[in-house]
Design a protein around this motif. Structure first.
Motif, PDB file in Angstrom:
ATOM      1  N   GLY A  81       0.814  -1.440   0.027  1.00 25.52           N
ATOM      2  CA  GLY A  81      -0.551   0.485  -0.081  1.00 25.52           C
ATOM      3  C   GLY A  81       0.717   1.197  -0.119  1.00 25.52           C
ATOM      4  O   GLY A  81       1.859   0.925   0.954  1.00 25.52           O
ATOM      5  N   LEU A  82       0.181   2.354  -1.148  1.00 28.44           N
ATOM      6  CA  LEU A  82       1.367   3.374  -1.066  1.00 28.44           C
ATOM      7  C   LEU A  82       1.946   4.021   0.311  1.00 28.44           C
ATOM      8  O   LEU A  82       0.450   3.989   1.052  1.00 28.44           O
ATOM      9  N   SER A  83       3.406   4.291   0.672  1.00 32.38           N
ATOM     10  CA  SER A  83       3.123   4.583   2.508  1.00 32.38           C
ATOM     11  C   SER A  83       3.664   6.366   1.916  1.00 32.38           C
ATOM     12  O   SER A  83       4.651   5.997   0.683  1.00 32.38           O
ATOM     13  N   LYS A  84       4.486   7.025   2.773  1.00 30.67           N
ATOM     14  CA  LYS A  84       5.133   7.895   2.234  1.00 30.67           C
ATOM     15  C   LYS A  84       6.900   6.940   1.598  1.00 30.67           C
ATOM     16  O   LYS A  84       7.319   6.095   1.655  1.00 30.67           O
ATOM     17  N   GLY A  85       6.816   8.297   0.693  1.00 28.55           N
ATOM     18  CA  GLY A  85       8.595   7.797   0.194  1.00 28.55           C
ATOM     19  C   GLY A  85       9.746   7.238   0.432  1.00 28.55           C
ATOM     20  O   GLY A  85       9.312   6.126   0.560  1.00 28.55           O
ATOM     21  N   MET A 100      12.890 -10.784  -3.194  1.00 27.44           N
ATOM     22  CA  MET A 100      11.771 -10.982  -3.775  1.00 27.44           C
ATOM     23  C   MET A 100      11.776 -11.044  -4.731  1.00 27.44           C
ATOM     24  O   MET A 100      12.576 -10.364  -5.256  1.00 27.44           O
ATOM     25  N   THR A 101      10.710 -11.624  -5.740  1.00 31.94           N
ATOM     26  CA  THR A 101      10.105 -11.887  -7.240  1.00 31.94           C
ATOM     27  C   THR A 101      10.196 -10.569  -7.572  1.00 31.94           C
ATOM     28  O   THR A 101      10.653 -10.444  -8.963  1.00 31.94           O
ATOM     29  N   GLY A 102       9.133  -9.579  -6.851  1.00 33.65           N
ATOM     30  CA  GLY A 102       8.563  -8.060  -7.389  1.00 33.65           C
ATOM     31  C   GLY A 102       7.779  -7.333  -6.944  1.00 33.65           C
ATOM     32  O   GLY A 102       7.958  -8.114  -5.686  1.00 33.65           O
ATOM     33  N   LEU A 103       8.020  -5.931  -6.964  1.00 33.74           N
ATOM     34  CA  LEU A 103       7.008  -5.356  -5.899  1.00 33.74           C
ATOM     35  C   LEU A 103       5.448  -4.594  -6.859  1.00 33.74           C
ATOM     36  O   LEU A 103       6.000  -3.830  -7.965  1.00 33.74           O
ATOM     37  N   ILE A 104       4.607  -5.056  -6.047  1.00 29.57           N
ATOM     38  CA  ILE A 104       3.766  -4.058  -7.188  1.00 29.57           C
ATOM     39  C   ILE A 104       3.105  -3.225  -5.968  1.00 29.57           C
ATOM     40  O   ILE A 104       2.794  -2.972  -4.840  1.00 29.57           O
ATOM     41  N   GLN A 143      17.006  -8.317 -11.607  1.00 27.55           N
ATOM     42  CA  GLN A 143      16.601  -7.685 -11.290  1.00 27.55           C
ATOM     43  C   GLN A 143      14.773  -7.535 -10.064  1.00 27.55           C
ATOM     44  O   GLN A 143      14.111  -8.201 -11.935  1.00 27.55           O
ATOM     45  N   PRO A 144      14.640  -7.810  -9.503  1.00 25.36           N
ATOM     46  CA  PRO A 144      12.883  -7.981  -9.387  1.00 25.36           C
ATOM     47  C   PRO A 144      12.184  -6.944  -9.774  1.00 25.36           C
ATOM     48  O   PRO A 144      12.533  -5.791  -9.692  1.00 25.36           O
ATOM     49  N   ALA A 145      10.998  -6.504 -10.407  1.00 29.06           N
ATOM     50  CA  ALA A 145      10.419  -5.741 -10.666  1.00 29.06           C
ATOM     51  C   ALA A 145      10.054  -5.274 -10.680  1.00 29.06           C
ATOM     52  O   ALA A 145       8.874  -5.629  -9.733  1.00 29.06           O
ATOM     53  N   VAL A 146       9.758  -4.202 -10.592  1.00 26.37           N
ATOM     54  CA  VAL A 146       8.136  -2.977  -9.484  1.00 26.37           C
ATOM     55  C   VAL A 146       7.696  -2.392 -11.077  1.00 26.37           C
ATOM     56  O   VAL A 146       7.413  -2.042 -11.685  1.00 26.37           O
ATOM     57  N   PRO A 148       4.107  -1.241 -12.173  1.00 27.79           N
ATOM     58  CA  PRO A 148       3.829   0.574 -12.191  1.00 27.79           C
ATOM     59  C   PRO A 148       2.808   0.898 -10.968  1.00 27.79           C
ATOM     60  O   PRO A 148       2.338  -0.410 -10.253  1.00 27.79           O
ATOM     61  N   VAL A 149       1.699   1.444 -10.431  1.00 21.17           N
ATOM     62  CA  VAL A 149       1.173   1.729  -9.147  1.00 21.17           C
ATOM     63  C   VAL A 149      -0.083   1.805  -9.786  1.00 21.17           C
ATOM     64  O   VAL A 149      -0.845   1.239 -10.650  1.00 21.17           O
ATOM     65  N   LEU A 150      -1.025   0.094  -8.881  1.00 19.34           N
ATOM     66  CA  LEU A 150      -2.107  -0.434  -9.483  1.00 19.34           C
ATOM     67  C   LEU A 150      -2.865  -0.225  -8.497  1.00 19.34           C
ATOM     68  O   LEU A 150      -3.136   0.258  -6.944  1.00 19.34           O
ATOM     69  N   ASP A 151      -4.204  -0.355  -8.920  1.00 19.47           N
ATOM     70  CA  ASP A 151      -5.182  -0.250  -8.377  1.00 19.47           C
ATOM     71  C   ASP A 151      -5.641  -1.638  -7.619  1.00 19.47           C
ATOM     72  O   ASP A 151      -5.081  -2.777  -8.373  1.00 19.47           O
ATOM     73  N   TRP A 152      -6.681  -2.136  -6.547  1.00 22.38           N
ATOM     74  CA  TRP A 152      -6.826  -3.384  -5.907  1.00 22.38           C
ATOM     75  C   TRP A 152      -7.677  -4.185  -7.702  1.00 22.38           C
ATOM     76  O   TRP A 152      -7.567  -5.359  -7.455  1.00 22.38           O
ATOM     77  N   GLN A 153      -8.320  -3.861  -7.944  1.00 19.98           N
ATOM     78  CA  GLN A 153      -8.875  -4.771  -9.165  1.00 19.98           C
ATOM     79  C   GLN A 153      -7.968  -4.943 -10.849  1.00 19.98           C
ATOM     80  O   GLN A 153      -8.592  -5.933 -11.243  1.00 19.98           O
ATOM     81  N   ASP A 154      -6.950  -3.672 -10.245  1.00 20.87           N
ATOM     82  CA  ASP A 154      -6.014  -4.868 -11.140  1.00 20.87           C
ATOM     83  C   ASP A 154      -5.320  -5.649 -11.072  1.00 20.87           C
ATOM     84  O   ASP A 154      -4.506  -6.389 -11.459  1.00 20.87           O
TER      85      ASP A 154
END
Lengths: 245, 245
Positions: A81-85, A100-104, A143-146, A148-154
């Motif tokens: 969940g988006l938190s401070k930078g 980790m394998t990736g982060l969303i 390199q773990p893939a980061v 894009p910023v997603l919403d729940w439904q994505d």
């Protein structure tokens, strides 16, 4: 041995340019004849010797392919969940080191930071750079893939259909993370959905259970900050399956 | 419910003063009649109701003693080679949330920061404050003790004689942390000795093995930064014995 991301490779030579070249020549002051390790995003690793350096690139001859043993066997994605930078940056750096394998990055109801449009893209670029630096530091080759910023439904479409979803939630008092892992299949991907600073709203946890089949879990009796929960949960999963500690 | 460190208690009342009083009145704007939780350094916790607030203190009547379930059963100490300030602060904050029993800052050969005299005392005071803030945030009632900055030879006397010492070391390739934990007694204290940014010198590891009976362990195939190693190792130990996740 020093490690560099390579820009291209054919059978006998690989090339290093851009910031990696700067690091090789200016920071480490390496020169022709010295041996280095080159890696690309595919997870392959080569031992090479520097042959020639010019302003544009370093040309290295391939000595042999190396087999990296630095990647975790179990695939674990962090959904945060988006938190401070600075908290997200900490999770990306530590998550990469730990394996980790990736982060969303996920927009949640209580996320104070709302990233949209080009601002979101710039931030994700920065996070990818942090993952790239951590990859080199910790000796990984993939390199773990980061995302894009997603919403729940994505989320359902973004990870494989057989992903096993876990959502640490302070409202869950009975089921522990370790208890859940015992029934999981380590050959299938896992995703840990971590709340923002203010935690999840109960509807969000309900949505994750219904739409993703996520299991809500407890991380124990102490209240962990969002970034601590992400790092600890990832550590526990990787250690449980023998990929750490 | 909000939690405050209390300055004193008798059978029927407890008192809150100083910064805690400021937090209660100015930040949270609580007033007479409201219920709060009070705790002291002994690990006891009371539910109370605010009766009276003046400039010096808040007087609260004891409603009942509460039984905290936030302390880990296994006692784990982190011994951390002096690293740059923000790294130690991160380890103290996260270590407190996760459930460490105490932390000892250690002067090591490769520690870039060399803390001596009043500078060391000031820094330790700051670290204790960070532990205190984290204790409140995570719901614990016992504040992990942050020791003065020690040298290697001070260690044996500082922890109980039956302490089980572990030293993660990148030179150790075979024995994993988890393998070691299987042979440990969870009723006895454990100490994790974590290197500074540049790692330990081999002589230091040898000293720990000979003088402390420490077991050197591997945390896996990825190179972890000092602060990541501290947080991950602590997480693995607590999770192994069921005190986390």
């Amino acid at each position: 041995m020093h490690r560099f991301r390579i820009s291209s490779i054919d059978q006998d030579y690989f090339l290093i340019d851009g910031e990696e070249l700067h690091h090789l020549t200016r920071v480490l002051r390496l020169g022709p004849g010295e041996e280095i390790l080159g890696f690309d995003h595919s997870g392959r690793l080569w031992r090479g010797a520097i042959r020639e350096i010019n302003k544009e690139q370093a040309v290295c001859s391939v000595i042999r392919a190396e087999i990296p043993e630095t990647e975790a066997k179990v695939k674990v994605y962090l959904i945060v969940g988006l938190s401070k930078g600075e908290k997200m940056e900490l999770v990306i750096q530590k998550g990469t080191e730990l394996g980790m394998t990736g982060l969303i990055p996920l927009r949640t109801r209580r996320s104070v930071m709302k990233l949209e449009g080009t601002k979101a893209e710039e931030r994700v670029d920065r996070w990818r750079k942090i993952a790239g630096e951590a990859v080199k530091q910790c000796g990984r080759v993939i390199q773990p893939a980061v995302a894009p910023v997603l919403d729940w439904q994505d989320l359902p479409a973004y990870l494989p259909a057989d992903t096993q979803w876990l959502i640490p939630f302070e409202g869950e008092k009975t089921v522990s993370l370790k208890a859940c892992l015992k029934s999981f299949d380590p050959s299938l991907p896992m995703a840990l959905i971590i709340g923002p600073e203010g935690g999840f709203e109960p509807q969000e946890v309900l949505w994750a259970k219904e739409k993703l089949g996520a299991k809500s879990i407890s991380l124990g009796s102490r209240i962990l900050r969002a970034e601590t929960a992400a790092i600890a949960a990832l550590t526990i999963v990787l250690a449980f399956y023998g990929d750490l500690g």
